[in-house]
Scaffold this motif. Structure first.
Motif, PDB file in Angstrom:
ATOM      1  N   ASP A  85      60.925  26.948  28.215  1.00 42.53           N
ATOM      2  CA  ASP A  85      60.906  26.112  29.412  1.00 42.53           C
ATOM      3  C   ASP A  85      62.338  25.838  29.860  1.00 42.53           C
ATOM      4  O   ASP A  85      63.171  25.376  29.076  1.00 42.53           O
ATOM      5  CB  ASP A  85      60.182  24.789  29.108  1.00 42.53           C
ATOM      6  CG  ASP A  85      59.857  23.996  30.367  1.00 42.53           C
ATOM      7  OD1 ASP A  85      60.651  24.055  31.335  1.00 42.53           O
ATOM      8  OD2 ASP A  85      58.817  23.314  30.392  1.00 42.53           O
ATOM      9  N   LYS A 109      55.523  25.524  35.463  1.00 38.73           N
ATOM     10  CA  LYS A 109      56.621  25.803  34.536  1.00 38.73           C
ATOM     11  C   LYS A 109      57.432  26.991  35.016  1.00 38.73           C
ATOM     12  O   LYS A 109      56.905  27.896  35.668  1.00 38.73           O
ATOM     13  CB  LYS A 109      56.087  26.108  33.127  1.00 38.73           C
ATOM     14  CG  LYS A 109      55.526  24.924  32.374  1.00 38.73           C
ATOM     15  CD  LYS A 109      55.112  25.346  30.965  1.00 38.73           C
ATOM     16  CE  LYS A 109      54.576  24.170  30.166  1.00 38.73           C
ATOM     17  NZ  LYS A 109      54.228  24.578  28.778  1.00 38.73           N
ATOM     18  N   LEU A 118      59.818  29.669  32.960  1.00 37.12           N
ATOM     19  CA  LEU A 118      60.245  30.070  31.622  1.00 37.12           C
ATOM     20  C   LEU A 118      61.332  31.126  31.725  1.00 37.12           C
ATOM     21  O   LEU A 118      61.264  32.039  32.553  1.00 37.12           O
ATOM     22  CB  LEU A 118      59.059  30.641  30.843  1.00 37.12           C
ATOM     23  CG  LEU A 118      57.801  29.771  30.739  1.00 37.12           C
ATOM     24  CD1 LEU A 118      56.709  30.516  29.975  1.00 37.12           C
ATOM     25  CD2 LEU A 118      58.116  28.437  30.073  1.00 37.12           C
TER      26      LEU A 118
END
Length: 614
Positions: free
Chosen positions: A415, A408, A410
């Motif tokens: 996200d 991921k 961020l």
């Protein structure tokens, strides 16, 4: 044969469509023009009826003269022929006019869709596929698309004429009509055989043209480098090669297309011979009239013209279908960057976190195996490392130019794949190492990110960059024309314009591939001062090439094969005498004010002493 077909393979995003699928999508583009196309169709029908009157009227005229010799009737029929001719010409004129409007509007919309599709493609698409070939699809192929419709309308007119004449012939003499149509299966077989090879030939022709376009674009873009290394002849030879390939491909295609027409004409002549022989015999035996026999002879061309037209002009039809197939493949190309949501993006603080990010460009070589890093809001982080360490890839992933395959990313705890990309990019400033300027004035390029910005705002930003001194060197100030790709300005001036553009944008996050190379010391100082201004209170990811930038960074991240091996400020990393110290000796030592040319590798302890660190 191998040379002729070299480089003409389909692109990875190409796909094969059935003719029915292509025609259905083409019809879909014409659906908004339904009323106009209905008018065209009505004119086609009326025009075909008028054209069919000619042989029928002449046939009746012959029978009238033979039977009663009534010259008044003959003159009256001649008058009808003239009236029909005028009406037919009028119908054709309006048909062509309406059809041109409809086709022009559809091509305009298709070209807009193709261009929009190109704009929606992610950066990996442009890295993988040659830009000149993409341009060819947007320009040449959309133009060829119109051929399908224009030819279809012309063939529709001929087919209607065929049906009308065939009905009249069967009504006049069914047994002679059957003899006339005895060669119809042979024409259909030849046309179908030709159809099987026409599509492949036209696809190769389009691909060869795309190679020519791509070569010309590359030559024009790289002409400076070519002249610098005196490679004009080499570039000409390359162009000559692809141009010769285009020539040979089109010679083969032309031979194929031109070869089919004499075959069809020969078959049609056989049908004409049958009609003349058996029809003449029937006239002598008084089975049919002289007028009917003439009607059959006169109509033979009208009967075979649509069939031979479909085959002999199949090259154009296939060219249009192949072009539309290439355009639709571009429209249907699957994006590689996928957003899982389209959430609106509020004002960002700029906190960025990488969590176990896995990334590979081509699924063969891993760039980031499992990357983890957190960048605080407002922090300037400089990435250093050998070529291929993954520095530039990190910036591209944050900008969503490429799709990562695992983990991921961020931003402010959210996200990045859930953002509305257009809104996110408005808060993202990108400074490339080699700035690109569009044709227009300096002011136009500065306000590129904010077209609505007032002139005074542009001027205020420009004066903040480098203290505004650089504006005095511009002949017309902000109204100075930058030329193609900004070539009317020096590299340093282009970089200052690019920095002013980002400052006017006022983004929350800056991604910068440092822009201080290849400039004079004064301009470098102006650029560095401008960078300090831009990076102030903004989160910045900097691909560092200059020692001055590294020293100004809040944190230096040392990468090796996609992993963080060291981090800290310059002094701390130098004391560790590790990977960063090695990079310093390799890339940055010569930029130090106390550097002595020819001294080579300097021990870390000596470097620290020279810099007053230890």
């Amino acid at each position: 044969m191998g040379f002729i077909m070299d480089g003409l393979d389909a692109e990875a995003y190409d796909r094969t469509y059935k003719d029915s699928q292509l025609i259905a999508r083409i019809i879909g583009y014409f659906r908004p023009k339904l009323l106009l196309m209905l008018a065209v169709t009505a004119l086609v029908v009326f025009s075909s009826l008028l054209d069919a009157i000619y042989p029928i009227l002449i046939s009746n005229t012959i029978d009238t003269l033979v039977l009663s010799k009534v010259w008044q009737t003959a003159l009256l029929l001649v008058g009808f022929v003239l009236i029909a001719a005028v009406l037919s010409w009028t119908c054709n004129m309006f048909r062509q006019w309406f059809a041109a409007r409809a086709v022009g509007d559809v091509v305009l919309q298709l070209r807009k869709d193709a261009f929009s599709s190109v704009m929606d493609r992610d950066m990996s698409f442009f890295d993988e596929f040659i830009s000149g070939k993409i341009v060819s699809r947007v320009t040449s192929d959309t133009e060829s698309f119109a051929t399908v419709v224009t030819l279809s309308l012309n063939l529709l007119s001929q087919v209607l004429l065929f049906l009308i004449i065939a009905t009249v012939l069967f009504f006049r003499s069914w047994h002679l009509a059957l003899l006339t149509f005895s060669i119809l299966p042979l024409i259909i077989v030849v046309a179908l055989i030709f159809r099987a090879v026409a599509r492949r030939a036209t696809q190769r022709s389009q691909r060869s043209l795309a190679r020519v376009n791509a070569n010309v674009q590359e030559v024009v873009s790289g002409i400076t480098v070519a002249k610098n290394f005196r490679q004009e002849q080499s570039m000409y030879n390359d162009f000559s090669g692809v141009n010769k390939q285009w020539y040979k491909v089109n010679v083969l295609s032309g031979s194929l297309y031109n070869g089919i027409f004499p075959v069809l004409v020969a078959i049609a002549n056989i049908g004409t011979t049958i009609v003349i022989y058996f029809g003449g015999s029937n006239v002598l035996s008084h089975t049919i009239s002289a007028g009917d026999w003439f009607l059959f002879v006169q109509s033979i061309g009208l009967l075979w013209s649509p069939l031979t037209g479909i085959a002999s002009f199949w090259s154009q039809f296939q060219l249009g279908l192949s072009a539309s197939e290439r355009v639709f493949a571009l429209l249907d190309a699957e994006p590689r960057v996928h957003q899982i949501d389209q959430q609106p993006v509020k004002q960002l603080r700029g906190e960025i976190e990488f969590k176990d990010v896995y990334f590979s460009y081509d699924d063969r070589q891993t760039v980031l195996p499992s990357f983890n890093l957190k960048i605080k809001a407002g922090e300037t982080v400089a990435f250093v490392g050998h070529t291929g360490a993954g520095k530039s890839s990190l910036g591209k992933l944050v900008a969503r130019f490429y799709e990562f395959q695992g983990g991921k990313i961020l931003v402010d705890g959210l996200d990045i794949r859930t953002f509305d990309l257009a809104a996110f990019h408005r808060q993202l400033g990108i400074v490339p190492q080699v700035p690109f300027l569009f044709s227009g004035s300096v002011a136009d390029n500065i306000r590129y990110a904010r077209p609505e910005a007032a002139y005074k705002d542009v001027m205020a930003v420009a004066q903040r960059i480098g203290g505004g001194d650089w504006l005095e060197a511009l002949p017309e100030g902000l109204d100075t024309q930058v030329g193609e790709e900004g070539k009317a300005l020096s590299m340093g001036q282009r970089q200052l314009v690019a920095l002013a553009r980002v400052l006017l944008q006022d983004p929350s996050i800056i991604i910068m591939d440092e822009a201080t190379a290849s400039v004079d010391p004064l301009t470098e100082a102006q650029i560095q001062e401008s960078l300090d201004l831009i990076l102030e209170q903004r989160t910045a990811i900097v691909i560092a090439h200059r020692l001055s930038t590294i020293r100004h960074a809040d944190r230096i991240i040392v990468l090796n094969k996609g992993l963080v091996v060291e981090e800290g400020n310059h002094e701390h990393l130098m004391q560790q005498a590790g990977h960063y110290a090695e990079l310093y000796n390799t890339y940055f030592r010569h930029q130090s004010p106390d550097y002595r040319p020819g001294e080579g590798f300097v021990p870390v302890a000596q470097q620290l002493k020279d810099e007053g660190v230890a």
